[in-house]
Motif scaffolding. Sequence first.
Motif, short mmCIF file in Angstrom:
data_model
loop_
_atom_site.label_atom_id
_atom_site.label_comp_id
_atom_site.label_asym_id
_atom_site.label_seq_id
_atom_site.Cartn_x
_atom_site.Cartn_y
_atom_site.Cartn_z
N SER A 98 -50.56 63.25 78.12
CA SER A 98 -49.47 63.40 77.15
C SER A 98 -50.02 63.83 75.80
O SER A 98 -51.20 63.65 75.51
N PHE A 99 -49.13 64.39 74.99
CA PHE A 99 -49.53 65.02 73.73
C PHE A 99 -49.25 64.10 72.54
O PHE A 99 -48.14 63.58 72.37
N GLY A 117 -45.59 62.32 71.89
CA GLY A 117 -45.47 62.17 73.33
C GLY A 117 -46.33 61.09 73.95
O GLY A 117 -46.30 60.91 75.17
N HIS A 177 -54.10 60.48 76.83
CA HIS A 177 -53.33 61.26 75.87
C HIS A 177 -54.26 61.97 74.91
O HIS A 177 -55.37 61.51 74.62
N GLU A 190 -52.12 73.08 68.78
CA GLU A 190 -50.67 73.07 68.85
C GLU A 190 -50.19 73.91 67.67
O GLU A 190 -50.08 73.43 66.55
N ASP A 209 -44.71 66.05 77.30
CA ASP A 209 -44.37 66.08 75.89
C ASP A 209 -42.87 65.89 75.77
O ASP A 209 -42.13 66.04 76.75
N CYS A 214 -49.18 74.11 75.97
CA CYS A 214 -49.54 73.86 77.37
C CYS A 214 -50.44 74.96 77.92
O CYS A 214 -51.39 74.69 78.66
N SER A 232 -41.04 67.26 80.40
CA SER A 232 -40.50 67.07 79.06
C SER A 232 -39.07 66.54 79.15
O SER A 232 -38.42 66.62 80.19
#
Length: 409
Positions: A88-89, A93, A112, A128, A156, A165, A185
């Motif tokens: 996970s981000f 997230g 993460h 990102e 996310d 991604c 998501s």
Amino acid sequence: MSLLKLRDKHDLDFKYNINLRENILNLNIDDYLDLAIRNNKKRRFLFVSKTLGKHLPCNASDMDSLGKYIVEVYEKKYNYLNCGVVISFAETGTALGHSVFNYINGNFEFIHTTRETVEGKKTLDFLEEHSHATNHNLYYDDLKYLKNGEEVILVDDEITTGNTCVNLIKKINELYPKKRYTICSILNWMDEEAFYKFKKLEKELNTEINFVYLFSGSFTFDCDEDKVENIIAQSGNKGKVSFKNNGLKVSYISLDMDKYPQNNKYLKYTGRFGIDKKNQEDLLSIVKEECFKLNIKDGEKTLFLGSEEFMYIPMLFAKQFKEKEIYYHSTTRSPIVHLDVEGYPIKSKFIHHSLYNEGVVNYVYNIDKYNYDKCFFFCELNKDKFDFAEIINIISNTNIKELNIVTFR
């Protein structure tokens, strides 16, 4: 389904329109999101989740259900492969991905991404691009299923272009090619061009890339940039506060929880360096044992407040008190324009410096709008008492009468 939202009060002019393509579980999207304006010209808007436990308070069980729903959709569409990793981000997230990992029935590990810099740890770093904080680290070296697993599940809250991604998939595939990547998501706003980009990437990497989401569709957004910039300039640093002597009682609570063995600055169970299903079982057990140290009286309206990436474990503690009036959310790096008008979600903003990274500014939103009686503030790191002065100042500017600062030993 089409939702037209207009905001034109008090000089904050913006409008957006949502057209839903898919809603696999037939959920009401109005229960899950609103939209606010960001202090970020690269991407002016932010979909504010009502149930993610980040910017707005929510019920902890509603947050945890998001992971359960995503797993439900995943299992409707795909069969499990042999083994893999859920990633996970950070920061929004982190709890969502951990919840997905908790409910997923396959043989998976969880990790993460993080903005933390940890010396001596091997990392995948990637960008990102639209974010206020673009750099991510992935401290992957302790994961066995990233090396030999068949699937990577990326989680996310929202996918718009998919570029983050793409960046991570390319990095992972250079080291450990995978049979399948699944991107999960709550919201998926990708257009045909974005989906084509992933089809092209599938062929380049000789892999399969799939998508799981609760809602997919498209949206349009428009705002008056001059008016937004004027409001941002006027708001300035109004979120900075000084202590108000309102009789605030401050206590410090230390909970027992294993630290990461190679770097005991951090907790073992967050997923920052990777955990497996046995670690997750241990975490759930520890939370049940330790929650009795958190005293909540009948009738006390209580906030459980996480900090930055440290979202999932505070949510688990909040979830233990099902018979109480409990709310849960977290501090954030995300700079959102606040405006106290009807229909706009972010009504107040308080500013403090990060407890995790020097020179980083954090925000907590709407904490003075719910008339809480008590707050439990969770920090992963063991800090000196004077480090919490800004948090104490913020709470002293609300109606909260008791602040419990929770750390771990």
